[in-house]
Write a protein that holds these residues in place. Sequence first.
Motif, short mmCIF file in Angstrom:
data_model
loop_
_atom_site.label_atom_id
_atom_site.label_comp_id
_atom_site.label_asym_id
_atom_site.label_seq_id
_atom_site.Cartn_x
_atom_site.Cartn_y
_atom_site.Cartn_z
N ALA A 1 36.47 -20.61 -39.20
CA ALA A 1 37.83 -21.17 -38.52
C ALA A 1 37.31 -22.59 -38.44
N VAL A 2 36.13 -22.90 -37.82
CA VAL A 2 35.86 -24.83 -37.62
C VAL A 2 36.90 -25.33 -38.65
N ALA A 3 36.09 -24.91 -40.29
CA ALA A 3 35.79 -26.00 -40.64
C ALA A 3 37.38 -25.52 -41.97
N ALA A 4 38.15 -24.72 -41.00
CA ALA A 4 39.72 -24.71 -41.07
C ALA A 4 40.20 -25.24 -40.40
N SER B 1 43.65 -20.41 -31.67
CA SER B 1 41.98 -20.26 -32.41
C SER B 1 41.60 -21.25 -31.55
N ARG B 2 40.53 -21.17 -31.06
CA ARG B 2 39.70 -21.42 -30.02
C ARG B 2 38.76 -22.83 -31.09
N ASN B 3 38.54 -21.66 -32.27
CA ASN B 3 37.64 -22.76 -33.24
C ASN B 3 38.68 -23.31 -33.74
N ARG B 4 39.22 -22.94 -34.49
CA ARG B 4 40.03 -23.68 -35.28
C ARG B 4 40.94 -24.98 -34.92
N GLY B 5 40.39 -24.78 -33.25
CA GLY B 5 41.16 -25.97 -32.24
C GLY B 5 39.95 -27.30 -32.82
N ALA C 1 36.24 -22.97 -22.14
CA ALA C 1 35.27 -21.61 -22.68
C ALA C 1 34.35 -22.53 -24.37
N VAL C 2 33.55 -21.95 -24.08
CA VAL C 2 32.22 -22.32 -25.65
C VAL C 2 33.22 -22.03 -27.28
N ALA C 3 33.93 -22.49 -28.39
CA ALA C 3 34.05 -22.01 -28.67
C ALA C 3 32.81 -21.52 -29.79
N GLU C 4 32.98 -19.86 -29.71
CA GLU C 4 31.95 -19.69 -30.43
C GLU C 4 30.75 -20.64 -31.99
#
Length: 326
Positions: A189-192, A248-252, A272-275
């Motif tokens: 999701a970070v890559a996305a 999505s926190r990770n996507r953001g 909150a940290v993105a896991e």
Amino acid sequence: MKVTVLGAGAWGTALAKVLAEGGHAITLWGHDAKRLEEVKRSGRNERYLPGVELPKGWQFESDVARAVQGSEFVVAAVPSKAFRHVTSRMPDYAGVVVSVTKGIEYESGLTMCGILAETAPKAKAAAVSGPTFALEVAKGIPTACVVASRDPGVVGASQNLLHQPTFRVYTSLDILGVELGGSLKNVIAVAAGVCDGLGFGDSSKAALITRAMAEIRRLGVSCGAQGDTFAGLSGLGDLTVTCFSRLSRNRGFGERLGKGEKLEDVLGSMVAVAEGYPTARSAYQLARKHNVMTPVIDEVYQMLYEGKNVRQGVRDLLARDSKPED
């Protein structure tokens, strides 16, 4: 039934609401006694679930041992970095602990239920994962998830505990696959999000997550999980929603990096940290341990921990040798 929820963040509070609406007596644990008092006073957890009214009658506790005392089920919803520390305070607990935390411990390579086997050895462990956002769950928007355990009795009891008309719960005996699917998707999701930040389209993102699913499955199977698990709710379902949703926190997190923000600034500004951030390091190490090719995970790791330029990371992915689809 008495249920303790460890973690007064968005996910813990949302699941406590689901459980309370199912008729269970809720104790909510949080490490910050002042914040717990505010939730108790206001009937809301505005920091994490703005605008959501919480059921009345909850107990609030800032001591783990007191919080779990007498509870038949414990739902562990603390961040992965705090999971070992918090669960180590309940070494004699012998009920069911349902982990809803998605992560892989860097030092040991263990999932959260792997940690539970060490910190709460008398407990019966289960894990929940799937395409679920806390705010939507708290608002009663329909979704589904999967609960997994090696013990069929624990799986059935956990399903009965959590299942509600708008919160469908399926079952699996592949606890490792369910945990790995829910954890590794955060890295993707970070890559996305980086794709979004760079201005790429939906076609780019769809291609990314399809190829990323192949490497998630590859890594998961090498660790001992069942391949079919990654086509289910904790794999494809969770990956899809986390990569595409604005919630999505990770996507953001990845989107902000793609737009050129500095890593330390993004991390410092998050509630909150993105896991996906700590999991990228753990997943990279796990892939090296099992000698598995994980090109997307590798690029995310290099962006986050080696300072690699995000555009260079995309170019390197696109420049890989062509191959048959696996």
